[in-house]
Design an enzyme around this catalytic site. Structure first.
Site, PDB file in Angstrom:
ATOM      1  N   HIS A  98      37.578  36.066  38.052  1.00  0.00           N
ATOM      2  CA  HIS A  98      36.593  35.899  39.406  1.00  0.00           C
ATOM      3  C   HIS A  98      35.295  36.222  38.779  1.00  0.00           C
ATOM      4  O   HIS A  98      34.481  36.802  39.460  1.00  0.00           O
ATOM      5  CB  HIS A  98      37.068  36.770  40.438  1.00  0.00           C
ATOM      6  CG  HIS A  98      37.187  38.246  40.215  1.00  0.00           C
ATOM      7  ND1 HIS A  98      38.211  39.195  40.508  1.00  0.00           N
ATOM      8  CD2 HIS A  98      36.381  39.071  39.318  1.00  0.00           C
ATOM      9  CE1 HIS A  98      37.870  40.449  40.036  1.00  0.00           C
ATOM     10  NE2 HIS A  98      36.911  40.111  39.252  1.00  0.00           N
ATOM     11  N   HIS A 117      33.641  45.558  43.558  1.00  0.00           N
ATOM     12  CA  HIS A 117      32.664  46.073  42.438  1.00  0.00           C
ATOM     13  C   HIS A 117      31.475  46.599  42.866  1.00  0.00           C
ATOM     14  O   HIS A 117      30.314  46.589  42.327  1.00  0.00           O
ATOM     15  CB  HIS A 117      32.323  44.720  41.769  1.00  0.00           C
ATOM     16  CG  HIS A 117      33.616  44.008  41.047  1.00  0.00           C
ATOM     17  ND1 HIS A 117      34.138  43.166  41.689  1.00  0.00           N
ATOM     18  CD2 HIS A 117      33.701  43.855  39.638  1.00  0.00           C
ATOM     19  CE1 HIS A 117      35.351  42.631  40.979  1.00  0.00           C
ATOM     20  NE2 HIS A 117      34.977  42.994  39.751  1.00  0.00           N
ATOM     21  N   HIS A 151      38.993  41.984  29.109  1.00  0.00           N
ATOM     22  CA  HIS A 151      37.320  42.028  29.114  1.00  0.00           C
ATOM     23  C   HIS A 151      36.922  43.553  29.110  1.00  0.00           C
ATOM     24  O   HIS A 151      37.438  44.255  29.763  1.00  0.00           O
ATOM     25  CB  HIS A 151      36.721  40.859  29.858  1.00  0.00           C
ATOM     26  CG  HIS A 151      36.797  41.327  31.286  1.00  0.00           C
ATOM     27  ND1 HIS A 151      37.821  41.513  31.965  1.00  0.00           N
ATOM     28  CD2 HIS A 151      35.624  41.635  32.174  1.00  0.00           C
ATOM     29  CE1 HIS A 151      37.716  41.551  33.362  1.00  0.00           C
ATOM     30  NE2 HIS A 151      36.220  41.780  33.635  1.00  0.00           N
ATOM     31  N   GLU A 163      42.031  44.450  35.544  1.00  0.00           N
ATOM     32  CA  GLU A 163      41.968  43.692  36.837  1.00  0.00           C
ATOM     33  C   GLU A 163      43.499  42.843  36.906  1.00  0.00           C
ATOM     34  O   GLU A 163      43.712  42.272  38.157  1.00  0.00           O
ATOM     35  CB  GLU A 163      40.680  42.781  36.930  1.00  0.00           C
ATOM     36  CG  GLU A 163      39.708  43.737  37.259  1.00  0.00           C
ATOM     37  CD  GLU A 163      38.256  42.767  37.269  1.00  0.00           C
ATOM     38  OE1 GLU A 163      37.267  43.158  37.670  1.00  0.00           O
ATOM     39  OE2 GLU A 163      38.254  41.610  36.986  1.00  0.00           O
TER      40      GLU A 163
HETATM   41 FE   LIG Z   1      36.017  41.975  38.334  1.00  0.00          FE
END
Ligand SMILES: [Fe+2]
Lengths: 280, 116
Positions: free
Chosen positions: A12, A59, A193, A240
């Site tokens: 996303h 977030h 990431h 995530e």
């Molecule tokens: Fe994210």
């Protein structure tokens, strides 16, 4: 009773929103990622889900550190997107399926998942972009939604094993919902990431590929790891993948992958997309 | 009660209870940057805006330096710091380059190499 028609898991990354806004889908940088979606659009046209349960992580749009629920479920008639600070265009409001929201809340709390119910909830890119990728047409998203949010901002973060169990409980609750609705479960985030620290830019392709394969062959594989170990293997935001795990766990039994795409990098992130359909 | 064992991952600060307490004021200010009016107020008078949130000296210095590693050391969480970086038009690759001491092109190359 309601039926889960399948599960779609996807990255996303906010940059996807800029790519959509700038019509960059066919640029060489973006094409391998966006090419994952037309086959999924055809599948959606065929199976015609009525509701999407979207497992995602906020977030810092809806939740701040003043109150940080581990698991929360939206129970709003409408969900608004809003400015997250970098001015990517906001998307039109999403229509909630409140009957399913409250059914999930009742069932899950009954099963000892002490979650937070939210009758107002702003939804960020982690919720809006995957829906836009799946239903790219102009205007509002055509299907009703139920957001399920997992805290990945602040430790303690729920374990992979707990997120898997949450997914199982969501799956059972959907199957026990007295409705003819066809439900698709979407999991958003990842894959490997890391944005912060001297380790920024960390990506782990072998681990990502093994994780994706595990969702088909051995879905509990990732539950062997602690959250800290997942940070080690996938980067601080790679965790995530918990949302993918919860979404996969909503399907009881075996699945086949009708779509399976892995491409990197998008921005700082290894991007994955899978469409999983129940075999039974 | 036994102290829980803290895990150490090189180049990584887990945003745990210690960071969450230490960074509360800084993160609260960064959270406010979801609103354009607040971003504009910060740009118009940075010192006054920081004063409203009661940042400690380390946080003030980190904000002034625009240095992400320093902001993290002062308790900043990257999800909120991203909103601060957005004020200056910096994306996650700019802040990745800054934190790793690379040029942006070198940082992008590092990401490409991860796909080999
Ligand atoms: Fe994210």
């Amino acid at each position: 009773m309601a039926k889960i028609v399948g599960s779609i898991v996807t990255s996303h990354v906010p940059a996807i929103g800029r790519a959509i806004a700038g019509n960059l889908q066919n640029e060489p940088y973006w094409k391998p990622f966006f090419d994952a979606f037309p086959p999924i659009h055809r599948w959606l046209d065929e199976v015609k889900p009525d509701v999407a349960v979207v497992v995602y992580n906020d977030h810092g749009l809806n939740f701040f550190l003043d109150k940080m629920p581990t698991f929360s479920v939206g129970a709003a008639p409408q969900y608004h997107n809003a400015d997250e600070g970098w001015g990517i265009p906001t998307l039109p409001p999403f229509t909630g399926e409140t009957e399913l929201s409250w059914h999930l809340i009742n069932q899950l709390v009954n099963k000892e998942f002490d979650l937070t119910s939210c009758q107002e909830m702003l939804v960020d890119h982690a919720f809006t972009l995957p829906l836009k990728l799946l239903w790219p047409q102009e205007g509002a998203c055509p299907i009703k939604v139920v957001p399920v949010c997992i805290n990945t901002v602040q430790f303690p973060i729920p374990s992979a094993s707990r997120c898997y169990k949450l997914g199982e409980a969501i799956g059972e609750a959907i199957s026990a919902w007295d409705s003819d609705a066809r439900v698709v479960v979407i999991g958003t985030g990842g894959l490997s990431h890391q944005l912060d620290g001297e380790r920024a830019g960390f990506i782990n392709k072998p681990f990502d590929l093994q994780f994706m394969q595990s969702l088909v062959d051995n879905p509990k594989w990732a539950t062997q790891y602690t959250v800290e170990q997942l940070v080690e293997h996938t980067g601080s935001q790679g965790i995530e993948l918990l949302m993918w795990l919860a979404a996969r766990a909503t399907i009881k039994g075996e699945v086949r992958a009708l779509q399976n795409t892995y491409h990197l990098p998008i921005s700082n992130t290894a991007a994955g997309v899978m469409l999983l359909e129940p075999l039974a | 009660m036994a102290e829980q064992q803290r895990v150490s991952i090189p180049g990584t600060t887990l945003f745990d209870d210690i960071q969450a307490q230490k960074g509360y004021a800084l993160n609260k200010m960064c959270f406010s940057f979801n609103d354009k009016a607040n971003r504009d107020a910060f740009k118009a008078d940075e010192a006054a805006y920081c004063a409203r949130f009661g940042l400690n000296p380390a946080q003030l210095a980190a904000v002034q330096s625009r240095n992400v590693l320093q902001l993290i050391a002062a308790g900043g969480n990257v999800y909120y710091l991203a909103k601060f970086a957005g004020i200056f038009g910096l994306d996650v690759q700019d802040i990745g380059a800054q934190q790793t001491g690379m040029s942006k092109d070198e940082f992008k190359q590092k990401l490409l190499n991860a796909g080999q």
